[in-house]
Design an enzyme around this catalytic site. Structure first.
Site: not given
Ligand SMILES: [Zn+2]
Length: 305
Positions: A79, A238, A242, A265
């Site tokens: 973040h 969000h 990311d 991720h």
């Molecule tokens: Zn995140």
């Protein structure tokens, strides 16, 4: 010449770590040209530096964790990395007295606030962008992500959650950062999770700092946080936040378009590594004037001091 950026002065913040739930103190310090993003573990003697690099990312189950060549790690970097990408900051030292960054409110917004209160400073060295020249794609099961040539920075992102709350919100959007502001449109989106998963993790001594203070918590049917959502499409945003952070661990702003379906991720990092290894797909570019620069960042002169 479009110049590299750092911050004007050091700023300090404390918060709790997501994994251990302990208090973490973080100090952001200015750094000279070509330093990149360097995490510094000052809880170790001697302290250890962990430079952000695409190929040093590991353990992507709960968050993004990076390690240096001695195996020293720092967790939950994504973040802050996203906030740095949003403000176009190239060089910074991130000192922490723990093995994880503070989770803050689960979004990038507190980091944006902190960076803007430090002030943004230009350094007299050309900023190098990664310009996508040929499409590159990675896949994993039914998930995929591509970086395509585009004269700007655009994200075409789709999630596909089969959950009554998330599926009622927007699950696909195209954000062109020429006309949309990262700070306004993306930075406030919080991470989210299911209360039953959080309870399970707590019972196994994981995510001890995780709570509704730093995540949107869901049960089978609803958002449990009394304040509700910050954006009607906070879940999707969000995931975009990311991805922007994950791609910035290569240390350069990307001129191109990210087109992604259900990435997280792990796949974001796989895309970045695939890109850096396939040199025919990109080139470093720098720009002489703001007019020819295809990406717009917040003006450094908007900073508060
Ligand atoms: Zn995140």
């Amino acid at each position: 010449m479009i110049k590299q950026r750092t911050i004007k002065q050091s700023v300090k913040e404390t918060g709790i770590g997501l994994h251990k739930g302990d208090k973490v103190t973080m100090t952001l310090r200015p750094a000279p040209a070509n330093t990149g993003i360097v995490f510094r573990r000052v809880d170790l003697e001697p302290y250890a530096d962990i430079p952000a690099r695409a190929d040093s990312v590991g353990d992507t189950m709960l968050c993004t964790c990076i390690s240096n060549s001695d195996g020293v790690t720092i967790s939950t970097v994504e973040h802050l990395a996203s906030a740095l990408a949003g403000l176009g900051i190239d060089n910074i030292i991130v000192e922490v007295d723990s093995d994880e960054l503070p989770i803050m409110d689960g979004s990038a917004s507190p980091f944006i606030f902190l960076l803007q209160s430090a002030g943004i400073e230009e350094i007299n060295t050309a900023k190098q962008f990664i310009k996508i020249t040929k499409t590159i794609r990675v896949e994993e099961d039914d998930k995929w992500a591509e970086l395509r040539p585009y004269d700007g920075f655009r994200v075409d992102f789709r999630i596909d959650f089969d959950h009554p709350v998330i599926s009622e919100t927007r699950q696909h959007m195209v954000l062109d950062f020429d006309s949309s502001s990262y700070v306004d449109e993306v930075s406030r989106a919080r991470t989210f999770g299911f209360m039953k998963d959080l309870e399970y993790m707590h019972s196994h001594n994981l995510a001890l700092g995780g709570s509704m203070e730093n995540a949107v918590a869901l049960d089978e049917y609803r958002v449990l946080n009394p304040e509700g959502l910050r954006y009607s499409d906070e879940f999707l945003k969000h995931k975009i936040l990311d991805a922007i952070g994950d791609l910035y661990l290569g240390g350069h702003s990307i001129v191109g378009e990210l087109v992604a379906y259900k990435t997280g991720h792990g796949l974001n990092n796989k895309l970045l590594n695939a890109l850096l290894q396939n040199k025919e797909c990109w080139e470093f570019v720098s720009y002489e004037t703001p007019e020819e620069m295809p990406i717009r960042f917040a003006s450094p002169f908007l900073a508060t001091n």
